[in-house]
Design an enzyme around this catalytic site. Structure first.
Site, PDB file in Angstrom:
ATOM      1  N   LYS A 206      -2.509  93.247   1.739  1.00  0.00           N
ATOM      2  CA  LYS A 206      -3.682  94.051   2.106  1.00  0.00           C
ATOM      3  C   LYS A 206      -3.901  95.167   1.070  1.00  0.00           C
ATOM      4  O   LYS A 206      -4.987  95.345   0.552  1.00  0.00           O
ATOM      5  CB  LYS A 206      -3.477  94.642   3.507  1.00  0.00           C
ATOM      6  CG  LYS A 206      -4.628  95.484   3.982  1.00  0.00           C
ATOM      7  CD  LYS A 206      -4.413  95.974   5.412  1.00  0.00           C
ATOM      8  CE  LYS A 206      -5.486  97.002   5.761  1.00  0.00           C
ATOM      9  NZ  LYS A 206      -5.344  97.544   7.099  1.00  0.00           N
ATOM     10  N   GLU A 212       7.611  94.717  -2.823  1.00  0.00           N
ATOM     11  CA  GLU A 212       8.225  93.388  -2.742  1.00  0.00           C
ATOM     12  C   GLU A 212       7.257  92.321  -3.258  1.00  0.00           C
ATOM     13  O   GLU A 212       7.616  91.450  -4.055  1.00  0.00           O
ATOM     14  CB  GLU A 212       8.588  93.047  -1.286  1.00  0.00           C
ATOM     15  CG  GLU A 212       9.720  93.852  -0.695  1.00  0.00           C
ATOM     16  CD  GLU A 212       9.264  95.122  -0.002  1.00  0.00           C
ATOM     17  OE1 GLU A 212       8.187  95.661  -0.381  1.00  0.00           O
ATOM     18  OE2 GLU A 212       9.984  95.584   0.898  1.00  0.00           O
ATOM     19  N   GLY A 267      -2.599  95.037   9.116  1.00  0.00           N
ATOM     20  CA  GLY A 267      -1.754  94.012   8.490  1.00  0.00           C
ATOM     21  C   GLY A 267      -1.170  93.032   9.497  1.00  0.00           C
ATOM     22  O   GLY A 267      -1.185  91.816   9.294  1.00  0.00           O
ATOM     23  N   ARG A 268      -0.668  93.562  10.617  1.00  0.00           N
ATOM     24  CA  ARG A 268      -0.009  92.673  11.590  1.00  0.00           C
ATOM     25  C   ARG A 268      -1.014  91.937  12.468  1.00  0.00           C
ATOM     26  O   ARG A 268      -0.623  91.204  13.372  1.00  0.00           O
ATOM     27  CB  ARG A 268       1.008  93.465  12.421  1.00  0.00           C
ATOM     28  CG  ARG A 268       0.468  94.726  13.061  1.00  0.00           C
ATOM     29  CD  ARG A 268       1.606  95.606  13.573  1.00  0.00           C
ATOM     30  NE  ARG A 268       1.139  96.893  14.068  1.00  0.00           N
ATOM     31  CZ  ARG A 268       0.959  97.967  13.317  1.00  0.00           C
ATOM     32  NH1 ARG A 268       1.156  97.896  12.010  1.00  0.00           N
ATOM     33  NH2 ARG A 268       0.558  99.111  13.843  1.00  0.00           N
ATOM     34  N   GLU A 353       6.110  97.293  15.438  1.00  0.00           N
ATOM     35  CA  GLU A 353       5.410  98.158  14.475  1.00  0.00           C
ATOM     36  C   GLU A 353       4.230  98.850  15.177  1.00  0.00           C
ATOM     37  O   GLU A 353       3.822  99.941  14.792  1.00  0.00           O
ATOM     38  CB  GLU A 353       4.923  97.345  13.263  1.00  0.00           C
ATOM     39  CG  GLU A 353       4.644  98.197  12.046  1.00  0.00           C
ATOM     40  CD  GLU A 353       4.466  97.406  10.761  1.00  0.00           C
ATOM     41  OE1 GLU A 353       5.355  97.454   9.882  1.00  0.00           O
ATOM     42  OE2 GLU A 353       3.434  96.726  10.615  1.00  0.00           O
ATOM     43  N   HIS A 384      23.119  78.631  24.073  1.00  0.00           N
ATOM     44  CA  HIS A 384      24.515  78.463  23.675  1.00  0.00           C
ATOM     45  C   HIS A 384      25.006  79.640  22.842  1.00  0.00           C
ATOM     46  O   HIS A 384      26.030  79.553  22.178  1.00  0.00           O
ATOM     47  CB  HIS A 384      24.670  77.150  22.907  1.00  0.00           C
ATOM     48  CG  HIS A 384      24.275  75.971  23.740  1.00  0.00           C
ATOM     49  ND1 HIS A 384      25.133  75.355  24.606  1.00  0.00           N
ATOM     50  CD2 HIS A 384      23.071  75.360  23.901  1.00  0.00           C
ATOM     51  CE1 HIS A 384      24.498  74.371  25.243  1.00  0.00           C
ATOM     52  NE2 HIS A 384      23.239  74.373  24.837  1.00  0.00           N
ATOM     53  N   LYS A 512      10.547 103.760   2.129  1.00  0.00           N
ATOM     54  CA  LYS A 512       9.934 103.314   0.865  1.00  0.00           C
ATOM     55  C   LYS A 512      10.010 104.427  -0.180  1.00  0.00           C
ATOM     56  O   LYS A 512      10.335 104.186  -1.339  1.00  0.00           O
ATOM     57  CB  LYS A 512       8.460 102.963   1.085  1.00  0.00           C
ATOM     58  CG  LYS A 512       8.190 101.712   1.883  1.00  0.00           C
ATOM     59  CD  LYS A 512       6.691 101.453   1.882  1.00  0.00           C
ATOM     60  CE  LYS A 512       6.287 100.427   2.916  1.00  0.00           C
ATOM     61  NZ  LYS A 512       4.844 100.284   3.050  1.00  0.00           N
TER      62      LYS A 512
END
Ligand code: F6P
Length: 548
Positions: A206, A212, A267-268, A353, A384, A512
Site C-alpha cells: 500500500k 521487507e 491494509g488488512r 491489528e 492432536h 520499525k
C-alpha cells in the site's frame, strides 16, 4: 463518550453475568428442545449455529441493548457513508466499496469512488486474461508459469488466504507463490526452482515503503536481471499494487504496470482491491468477482438485518460477553478444511491489528479488556496438539468451528470423517462427560475403588465450553467472500463497543523505528551504547558470533 462500564446495558449485563455464572449448557439444552433452531441463523449461504454458548434470551437482550447504547447502527452507517471514522489517520474506511456493484455510488469526500474502482477492476481483468491466455509473455516471449507476490501483512495474508483457499478453482498452468519475510531464505527458497523467463513478480505494498517488501523486491529484481542479462526485463516481469505511484515509478515499474488502490482501503482489508491481483490471476476475474459478490452479500446483511438476526453482530457480541465476563483472553478459529489453513493467521492480523488497542477514540484509557488473542489451526491437526487445553485447561477459550458440507474431492467417506471430528469437538466442549459415565467405564475395566477415585478427576470433562459453528455448502469464491466479510464486520462491531479506532495500527511503528537505529549501528559495527544493557549485550554478542 460514557465509560463502557457506566452504561445502563453494561450494568444490567454485569448483574446478569453474576447471577448466571454457573448455568451449564447441558441444562440449557435439556430445558429447551428448540434451542438449536432458536440460535441458528443463515445469511449469504453461511449457517451460524450459536446455540452452544453460555447464553439465554436474556443475555442476548442485554447484549443487543449494549450495542444500541453504543450507537452501533449510527457508526455502521457512518462507515458505509465514507465518513472519516479512522480518526487518527483522518481517513474513510470504505473497503466495502470495493465489492459494491459498480453502478451503486460510494462517496468519499464528495467524490463517487466507484468509477475508479471499476477502472481498476477492468485493468485487472485485462491483465489477468492476458497472463492466463499466454498473451502477456516474459522478456524472451515465453508464457508466464509462476507468479511471486512480494508483500507483507495485509499485502500478503489476504491474497495468500484466498489463493490457497480457492486452489480447486485455480488455473493449473499458473502457480502462485507468496514471499513476505525479510529473511532472504524466504525469497531465495521460493526462487530456487523457478525460471526467470516465466516468472512474474507482483510487488504488493500500500505504502511502497515497507522495508521487507522493498528489500525483497530489489533482491528479486537483481535475480531477474542477472539471470536474463537484460535490464529491460523489469517491464515484462514486474507489476505493482500500491497507492504510491511515485515510489512505484522510482523503483522502475512502468505506470501502466501499476494497479492502484486508495488510502480509504486499510491494509488488512485490502484483498478486495488491486491487492487481490494474485487471486484473480489464479482463479480468473469472473471467480474473483464472485468473491466480491460474497462480500457484498454480507455487507447487505450486516447493513440491513435487525441486530437480533445479524450474524456479524451476534458473533461480535458473544465475543464481548466472554471477553468481559469470563476472562476469555483468546479466541480460537478452527477451520475443518485444509484449504482454509491460512485463515487463523489472516484473522490474527484482521482482529489483533484492528482491536489490539488500549485507548478509546478520544485518547482516554479503555475501560476493560479489548481484542482477544486470535489463534487456531486447520482441523483435525489441532486435536492432536492443543485441544487438550481447550477441553481441560483453566482458561475459557471460545472457539469458532468452520465446516463446508461438501469436500473438494470425490472422497465422501473421508470428508465424513473430517466433519465427524468437527461436530464431536463442539459436542465434547459443550457437554463434557458425566462423572457417572466415566465411573462405569472405569468399573468395567475392572479397576478398584481407590484407582477409580484417583483417576476420576483427571478423566473429568466439565464441558460448558462455548463454540460457534459456521457451515457452508462448499468453500468457493462466494462463500469465502461472505466468510471474510463476516469477520471484518464482527471486528468492526467489537471496536464500536470498546470505543476504539479499529482502523489504525500505531503500535507497529516503534519497533520499525528502533530497527532503523540498530541497522545503522550494525553497519558501523558498533552500538552507540544508548540502549539498555540487554539490547547492548545482545548486539555485541551478535557481532562477536558473526566474527566482527
Ligand atoms: O506494519 C503493519 C502494516 O502497516 C500493516 O498494517 C500492513 O498490512 C503491512 O504493514 C504492509 O504494509 P504495506 O502494504 O504498506 O507494505
Amino acid at each position: 463518550m460514557v465509560d463502557l462500564t457506566d452504561l445502563q446495558a453494561w450494568q444490567a449485563l454485569s448483574l446478569h453475568a453474576q447471577e448466571n455464572r454457573h448455568i451449564h449448557m447441558s441444562d440449557l439444552f435439556s430445558h429447551d428442545p428448540q434451542r438449536y433452531p432458536r440460535y441458528t441463523i443463515e445469511a449469504c449461504g453461511l449457517l451460524l449455529d450459536y446455540s452452544k454458548n453460555r447464553i439465554t434470551d436474556e443475555t442476548l437482550t442485554h447484549l443487543f441493548a449494549l450495542a444500541r447504547e453504543r450507537d452501533l447502527e449510527k457508526w455502521r452507517e457512518r462507515m458505509f457513508a465514507g465518513e472519516h471514522i479512522n480518526l487518527t489517520e483522518d481517513r474513510a474506511v470504505l473497503h466495502t466499496a470495493l465489492r459494491r456493484q459498480v453502478d451503486d455510488p460510494a462517496w468519499v469526500d464528495g467524490e463517487d469512488v466507484m468509477p475508479a474502482v471499476s477502472r481498476v477492476l477492468e485493468q485487472m481483468r485485462h491483465f489477468t486474461d492476458a497472463v492466463r491466455l499466454g498473451e502477456w509473455t516474459g522478456c524472451t516471449g515465453k508464457q508466464i508459469t509462476d507468479v511471486v507476490n512480494i508483500g507483507i501483512g495485509g499485502s500478503d495474508l489476504g491474497p495468500r488466504l484466498a489463493t490457497e483457499a480457492l486452489i480447486p478453482f485455480a488455473s493449473k498452468n499458473l502457480r502462485c507463490h507468496f514471499v513476505s519475510n525479510i529473511d532472504p531464505s524466504h525469497l531465495l527458497e521460493t526462487l530456487a526452482p523457478l525460471s526467470p523467463e516465466t516468472t512474474l513478480f507482483i510487488v504488493a505494498s500500500k505504502t511502497f515503503t515497507t522495508q521487507e517488501t522493498i528489500t525483497n523486491a530489489k533482491l528479486a529484481r537483481d535475480w531477474l536481471i542477472r539471470q536474463v542479462a537484460d535490464t529491460n526485463a523489469v517491464a515484462k516481469h514486474f507489476v505493482a499494487l500500491s497507492t504510491n505511484a511515485e515510489a512505484v515509478s522510482q523503483f522502475g515499474i512502468l505506470p501502466e504496470n501499476m494497479f492502484e488502490f486508495w488510502d480509504w482501503v486499510g491494509g488488512r482489508y485490502s484483498l478486495w482491491s488491486a491487492i487481490g491481483l494474485p487471486i484473480a490471476l489464479s482463479i480468473g476475474m469472473d471467480r474473483f468477482e464472485e468473491m466480491l459478490a460474497g462480500g457484498r452479500c454480507m455487507d447487505e446483511h450486516f447493513r440491513t438485518a435487525p441486530m437480533e438476526s445479524n450474524m456479524p453482530v451476534i458473533m461480535a457480541m458473544l465475543g464481548v460477553w466472554y471477553n468481559a465476563f469470563f476472562d476469555a483472553h483468546s479466541h480460537a478459529v478452527m477451520p475443518y478444511d485444509q484449504y482454509l489453513r491460512i485463515l487463523p493467521a489472516y484473522l490474527q492480523q484482521l482482529d489483533m491489528e484492528s482491536n489490539g488497542k488500549s485507548v478509546c477514540r478520544d485518547g482516554t484509557p479503555v475501560d476493560g479488556p479489548t481484542g482477544p488473542i486470535i489463534w487456531g489451526q486447520a482441523g483435525t491437526n489441532g486435536q492432536h496438539a492443543f485441544y487438550q487445553l481447550i477441553h481441560q485447561g483453566t482458561r475459557l477459550i471460545p472457539t469458532d468451528f468452520i465446516m463446508p458440507a461438501q469436500g473438494q474431492h470425490d472422497l465422501d467417506r473421508q470428508h465424513d470423517l473430517l466433519i465427524s471430528n468437527c461436530l464431536a469437538q463442539t459436542e465434547a466442549l459443550a457437554f463434557g462427560r458425566e462423572d457417572s459415565a466415566i465411573l462405569s467405564e472405569l468399573e468395567q475395566q475392572g479397576l478398584d475403588a481407590d484407582a477409580i477415585a484417583a483417576l476420576l478427576p483427571h478423566k473429568r470433562f466439565a464441558g460448558n465450553r462455548p463454540s460457534n459453528t459456521i457451515m457452508m455448502d462448499e468453500l468457493n469464491p462466494f462463500s469465502l467472500g461472505a466468510l471474510i466479510a463476516l469477520y471484518e464486520h464482527k471486528v468492526f462491531v467489537q471496536g464500536i463497543i470498546w470505543d476504539i479506532n479499529s482502523f489504525d495500527q500505531w503500535g507497529v511503528e516503534l519497533g520499525k523505528k528502533l530497527a532503523l537505529v540498530i541497522q545503522d549501528e550494525l553497519q558501523q559495527g558498533k552500538t552507540t551504547g544508548a540502549h539498555d544493557s540487554s539490547t547492548n549485550g545482545l548486539f555485541n554478542e551478535y557481532l562477536k558470533r558473526r566474527g566482527k
